[in-house]
Design a protein around this motif. Structure first.
Motif, mmCIF file in Angstrom:
data_model
loop_
_atom_site.group_PDB
_atom_site.id
_atom_site.type_symbol
_atom_site.label_atom_id
_atom_site.label_comp_id
_atom_site.label_asym_id
_atom_site.label_seq_id
_atom_site.Cartn_x
_atom_site.Cartn_y
_atom_site.Cartn_z
ATOM 1 N N GLU A 196 -1.644 -2.710 4.746
ATOM 2 C CA GLU A 196 -2.739 -2.951 5.533
ATOM 3 C C GLU A 196 -3.415 -4.414 5.243
ATOM 4 O O GLU A 196 -3.805 -5.034 6.337
ATOM 5 N N GLN A 197 -2.830 -4.950 4.330
ATOM 6 C CA GLN A 197 -3.232 -6.686 4.306
ATOM 7 C C GLN A 197 -2.493 -7.577 5.532
ATOM 8 O O GLN A 197 -3.080 -8.173 6.162
ATOM 9 N N ASP B 179 -1.381 -0.922 0.464
ATOM 10 C CA ASP B 179 -2.238 -1.973 0.443
ATOM 11 C C ASP B 179 -1.504 -3.247 0.976
ATOM 12 O O ASP B 179 -2.247 -4.084 1.751
#
Length: 192
Positions: free
Chosen positions: A62-63, A59
């Motif tokens: 991805e961010q 995550d």
């Protein structure tokens, strides 16, 4: 930041086994750089940093891909590709690496790209052949690497592509384009 400080910082972000892999890539990259005319110091720095973000949570990766205007096309493909783009970003923003050649060697070490520089080829191939690697065909890739960066990389990419085909996984198009570009280089040099 000194080399020792860089090693300390990067090694603290990954399991010991992955750091041993990184040390193998460092060793192999310097050998390949000397053999094929790339800068061994740049190869060493790129090798140290090549997997800096590999164990960051998905995550978080991805961010960063979304928020920092990085290559978010990677989000359409397997997560193991993401760390290369993130690693180049981190090398620049957190470690102050300004050398585009080093940054691109980190960025393209998993996929390659059309028109790879010698340093990019060195880091990508070193990642395949470092002494700790043990997969079917690695010894063949190592033998090819003794005489040709391009032939070694084609064999490496073939290995990756065949594995993904066997697993019925999506293949990142840039890897296929990279492989084909290297085949064309070998044809031009009369090595195929």
């Amino acid at each position: 930041m000194t080399r020792a400080e860089l090693i300390q910082s990067v090694s603290s972000q990954m399991p010991e086994k992955r750091w041993r892999h990184t040390e193998g890539v460092m060793q192999s990259a310097v050998v390949l750089a000397r053999r094929y005319g790339a800068d061994p110091d740049k190869a060493d720095i790129a090798a140290i940093l090549h997997d800096v973000a590999k164990y960051w949570p998905s995550d978080r990766q991805e961010q960063l891909l979304r928020d920092k205007a990085l290559n978010d096309e990677l989000l359409l493909y397997d997560k193991p590709l993401w760390h290369s783009e993130i690693g180049a970003y981190v090398a620049e923003t957190e470690y102050g690496i300004e050398d585009t050649e080093i940054l691109n060697a980190i960025r393209y070490h998993t996929s390659g790209r059309v028109g790879m520089t010698t340093l990019e080829k060195v880091i990508c191939l070193a990642d395949y052949i470092e002494p700790g690697r043990d997969f079917p065909g690695v010894d063949h890739i190592r033998r090819l690497a003794e005489t040709s960066l391009e032939a070694g990389l084609v064999a490496g990419f073939d290995s990756t592509i065949n594995l993904l085909l066997a697993r019925r996984q999506v293949i990142y198009p840039l890897t296929v384009l990279s492989r084909n570009d290297l085949v064309k280089q070998l044809e031009l040099e009369g090595e195929l």
